[in-house]
Design a protein around this motif. Structure first.
Motif, mmCIF file in Angstrom:
data_model
loop_
_atom_site.group_PDB
_atom_site.id
_atom_site.type_symbol
_atom_site.label_atom_id
_atom_site.label_comp_id
_atom_site.label_asym_id
_atom_site.label_seq_id
_atom_site.Cartn_x
_atom_site.Cartn_y
_atom_site.Cartn_z
ATOM 1 N N ILE A 27 11.900 -2.269 -3.177
ATOM 2 C CA ILE A 27 11.916 -0.811 -3.370
ATOM 3 C C ILE A 27 12.031 -0.489 -4.852
ATOM 4 C CG2 ILE A 27 13.255 1.289 -2.957
ATOM 5 C CD1 ILE A 27 13.980 0.107 -0.207
ATOM 6 N N ALA A 28 12.946 -1.168 -5.543
ATOM 7 C CA ALA A 28 13.133 -0.928 -6.979
ATOM 8 C C ALA A 28 11.895 -1.323 -7.769
ATOM 9 C CB ALA A 28 14.344 -1.706 -7.473
ATOM 10 N N GLU A 29 11.276 -2.429 -7.389
ATOM 11 C CA GLU A 29 10.068 -2.889 -8.080
ATOM 12 C C GLU A 29 8.909 -1.912 -7.886
ATOM 13 O OE1 GLU A 29 6.923 -6.506 -7.491
ATOM 14 O OE2 GLU A 29 9.063 -6.971 -7.278
ATOM 15 N N LEU A 30 8.716 -1.452 -6.647
ATOM 16 C CA LEU A 30 7.638 -0.503 -6.366
ATOM 17 C C LEU A 30 7.895 0.835 -7.066
ATOM 18 C CD1 LEU A 30 7.009 -1.222 -2.596
ATOM 19 C CD2 LEU A 30 5.474 -1.737 -4.500
ATOM 20 N N ALA B 87 17.708 2.516 4.529
ATOM 21 C CA ALA B 87 16.899 1.462 5.131
ATOM 22 C C ALA B 87 15.484 1.978 5.372
ATOM 23 C CB ALA B 87 17.526 1.001 6.436
ATOM 24 N N ILE B 88 14.515 1.229 4.842
ATOM 25 C CA ILE B 88 13.100 1.549 5.066
ATOM 26 C C ILE B 88 12.522 0.407 5.895
ATOM 27 C CG2 ILE B 88 10.858 1.922 3.993
ATOM 28 C CD1 ILE B 88 12.298 2.957 1.518
ATOM 29 N N PHE B 89 11.931 0.735 7.048
ATOM 30 C CA PHE B 89 11.335 -0.251 7.933
ATOM 31 C C PHE B 89 9.830 -0.035 8.002
ATOM 32 C CE2 PHE B 89 15.679 0.365 9.399
ATOM 33 C CZ PHE B 89 16.135 -0.941 9.486
ATOM 34 N N ARG B 90 9.065 -1.119 7.930
ATOM 35 C CA ARG B 90 7.608 -1.032 8.085
ATOM 36 C C ARG B 90 7.295 -0.754 9.557
ATOM 37 N NH1 ARG B 90 5.566 -2.907 3.312
ATOM 38 N NH2 ARG B 90 6.875 -4.388 2.200
ATOM 39 N N VAL B 91 6.386 0.174 9.812
ATOM 40 C CA VAL B 91 6.040 0.533 11.182
ATOM 41 C C VAL B 91 5.257 -0.593 11.843
ATOM 42 C CG1 VAL B 91 4.682 2.143 12.594
ATOM 43 C CG2 VAL B 91 6.125 3.011 10.770
ATOM 44 N N ASP C 195 0.847 -1.184 0.000
ATOM 45 C CA ASP C 195 0.000 0.000 0.000
ATOM 46 C C ASP C 195 0.886 1.238 0.000
ATOM 47 O OD1 ASP C 195 -2.105 1.782 0.279
ATOM 48 O OD2 ASP C 195 -2.230 1.498 2.450
ATOM 49 N N PRO C 196 0.709 2.151 -0.968
ATOM 50 C CA PRO C 196 1.541 3.353 -0.980
ATOM 51 C C PRO C 196 1.323 4.249 0.230
ATOM 52 C CG PRO C 196 -0.050 3.390 -2.793
ATOM 53 C CD PRO C 196 -0.193 2.085 -2.095
ATOM 54 N N GLU C 197 0.208 4.078 0.922
ATOM 55 C CA GLU C 197 -0.096 4.894 2.099
ATOM 56 C C GLU C 197 0.326 4.224 3.398
ATOM 57 O OE1 GLU C 197 -1.248 8.062 1.842
ATOM 58 O OE2 GLU C 197 -0.923 7.706 -0.290
ATOM 59 N N GLU C 198 1.013 3.083 3.310
ATOM 60 C CA GLU C 198 1.481 2.369 4.497
ATOM 61 C C GLU C 198 2.542 3.206 5.225
ATOM 62 O OE1 GLU C 198 3.703 -1.842 5.568
ATOM 63 O OE2 GLU C 198 3.369 -1.295 3.485
ATOM 64 N N MET D 99 7.096 8.233 7.595
ATOM 65 C CA MET D 99 6.390 8.788 6.436
ATOM 66 C C MET D 99 5.639 7.676 5.733
ATOM 67 S SD MET D 99 9.741 9.406 3.987
ATOM 68 C CE MET D 99 10.621 10.282 5.245
ATOM 69 N N LYS D 100 4.945 8.021 4.674
ATOM 70 C CA LYS D 100 4.236 7.037 3.858
ATOM 71 C C LYS D 100 5.240 6.317 2.957
ATOM 72 C CE LYS D 100 0.305 8.405 5.435
ATOM 73 N NZ LYS D 100 -0.341 7.637 6.454
ATOM 74 N N LEU D 101 4.896 5.097 2.542
ATOM 75 C CA LEU D 101 5.806 4.283 1.741
ATOM 76 C C LEU D 101 6.154 4.960 0.424
ATOM 77 C CD1 LEU D 101 7.345 1.654 1.329
ATOM 78 C CD2 LEU D 101 5.255 0.643 0.420
ATOM 79 N N ARG D 102 5.167 5.539 -0.259
ATOM 80 C CA ARG D 102 5.446 6.209 -1.538
ATOM 81 C C ARG D 102 6.415 7.379 -1.348
ATOM 82 N NH1 ARG D 102 2.871 6.746 -6.589
ATOM 83 N NH2 ARG D 102 1.031 5.634 -5.898
#
Length: 108
Positions: A53-56, A38-42, A4-7, A17-20
């Motif tokens: 990340i590259a795919e999204l 590094a991006i970590f899911r909350v 979800d881009p709003e995750e 912040m949001k994933l997007r």
């Protein structure tokens, strides 16, 4: 994988912040810096893989920073053309002052 881009995620060094937004922040970085980001899911604290990340980014139309070429591969500047253009556009009094300063410096 569907993300979800709003995750909500946490981008190391930038905060939550949001994933997007995180991907849009990471993609313009140089390749080495992008690999270290590094991006970590909350929700679960899991790190988002670089391949994801590259795919999204490609799925969402976010282009990565272009590879920077080595300065030695850049074409040689045409200095005579550059100087000629500068002289052509310079006002006459400044050219006269530059000439006189050149004469004074060369005489010393």
């Amino acid at each position: 994988m569907m993300s979800d881009p709003e995750e909500s995620v946490r981008l190391q060094g930038y905060g939550e912040m949001k994933l997007r937004t995180a991907i849009a922040t990471v993609m313009p970085l140089a390749p080495r810096e992008r690999a270290e980001a590094a991006i970590f899911r909350v929700r679960d604290g899991v790190r988002v893989a670089a391949s994801e990340i590259a795919e999204l980014a490609s799925e969402w139309g976010i282009a990565p920073a272009p590879e920077v070429r080595s300065p030695s591969l850049a074409p040689e500047p045409h200095w005579p053309d550059i100087v000629r253009g500068m002289v052509r556009e310079a006002p006459l009094p400044s050219l006269m002052v530059a000439f006189l300063l050149g004469v004074l410096v060369s005489r010393r």
